[in-house]
Scaffold this motif. Sequence first.
Motif, PDB file in Angstrom:
ATOM      1  N   LEU A 140     -10.863   4.836  -0.402  1.00  0.00           N
ATOM      2  CA  LEU A 140      -9.647   5.614  -0.639  1.00  0.00           C
ATOM      3  C   LEU A 140      -9.923   7.067  -0.247  1.00  0.00           C
ATOM      4  N   ALA A 165      -1.267   5.223 -10.081  1.00  0.00           N
ATOM      5  CA  ALA A 165      -1.807   4.055  -9.381  1.00  0.00           C
ATOM      6  C   ALA A 165      -2.109   2.943 -10.387  1.00  0.00           C
ATOM      7  N   SER A 168      -0.745  13.182  -2.259  1.00  0.00           N
ATOM      8  CA  SER A 168      -0.428  11.793  -1.945  1.00  0.00           C
ATOM      9  C   SER A 168       0.659  11.292  -2.884  1.00  0.00           C
ATOM     10  N   ARG A 173       0.197   8.932  -5.120  1.00  0.00           N
ATOM     11  CA  ARG A 173      -0.377   8.349  -6.326  1.00  0.00           C
ATOM     12  C   ARG A 173      -1.372   9.286  -7.006  1.00  0.00           C
ATOM     13  N   TYR A 184      -2.446  -2.525 -10.074  1.00  0.00           N
ATOM     14  CA  TYR A 184      -2.535  -1.252  -9.373  1.00  0.00           C
ATOM     15  C   TYR A 184      -1.436  -1.172  -8.329  1.00  0.00           C
ATOM     16  N   ASN A 185      -1.077   0.051  -7.972  1.00  0.00           N
ATOM     17  CA  ASN A 185      -0.081   0.288  -6.942  1.00  0.00           C
ATOM     18  C   ASN A 185      -0.521   1.507  -6.143  1.00  0.00           C
ATOM     19  N   LEU A 186      -0.953   1.269  -4.913  1.00  0.00           N
ATOM     20  CA  LEU A 186      -1.400   2.346  -4.020  1.00  0.00           C
ATOM     21  C   LEU A 186      -0.443   2.520  -2.843  1.00  0.00           C
ATOM     22  N   VAL A 204      -0.763   5.161   0.202  1.00  0.00           N
ATOM     23  CA  VAL A 204      -2.069   5.818   0.279  1.00  0.00           C
ATOM     24  C   VAL A 204      -2.796   5.376   1.552  1.00  0.00           C
ATOM     25  N   ARG A 205      -2.976   4.070   1.723  1.00  0.00           N
ATOM     26  CA  ARG A 205      -3.610   3.548   2.939  1.00  0.00           C
ATOM     27  C   ARG A 205      -2.630   2.730   3.766  1.00  0.00           C
ATOM     28  N   SER A 237      -0.516  -3.184  -3.442  1.00  0.00           N
ATOM     29  CA  SER A 237      -0.563  -3.319  -4.898  1.00  0.00           C
ATOM     30  C   SER A 237      -1.074  -4.704  -5.241  1.00  0.00           C
ATOM     31  N   PHE A 270     -10.114   1.760 -10.963  1.00  0.00           N
ATOM     32  CA  PHE A 270     -10.501   2.657  -9.866  1.00  0.00           C
ATOM     33  C   PHE A 270     -11.774   3.432 -10.188  1.00  0.00           C
ATOM     34  N   TRP A 316     -13.813   0.075  -6.537  1.00  0.00           N
ATOM     35  CA  TRP A 316     -13.098   0.951  -5.629  1.00  0.00           C
ATOM     36  C   TRP A 316     -13.994   2.127  -5.246  1.00  0.00           C
TER      37      TRP A 316
END
Length: 180
Positions: A61, A104, A130, A132, A147-149, A152-153, A158, A169, A174
């Motif tokens: 991340l 996140a 970002s 999150r 989780y919910n990203l 981000v990437r 998620s 995280f 992670w």
Amino acid sequence: MIGSMLRGRIHENGRKDPKTRAKVGGREMSWEIWACALAGVILVSTLVTWISLKRTVSKPLPALDRTPRTATVTHFDDFDGTETPVVWVEYHDAEGDRRTAGLADLIDDSWLERFSPGTQWQVYAFRQPSTRAFLTEAHDDVVRRGYNLDGVRLGGESGPVRTGPGSPFLHGNWRFAEDG
């Protein structure tokens, strides 16, 4: 000449022979060959997409600013349809600018009422702003269920985690860019 090979033979009555198959380079091409070619194209494109996604999510991340920031809950939303709402917070970044981000950490239903609008929590944010933020270790007692990203990437990233207290995280597998 090529056109006549591809069109197939014509009966004397002017109709196309149904048993005749298209010819390419002097060879007949049956539907089985086209079906296999299509299946091959689908398989290769699926494999390329899967490898690309795997590479993207295996990268660390972005770098995390590990300075705890006080964040205030503003609202919840369930735009992704998971029935687990994202908790949205406002905080001030390192430059003093006010930022809005979703947590996140997807909070378990048993804890959601504690995250009512106006409540304050300690969060970490990415060094580059970002979509999150993460609850800090000060809130390891909070039970998370996923989780919910998103953003981000990837546009959407998620999933579930083992339901329980502690950050997946900060205490899990992670990695962040500065962690190496």
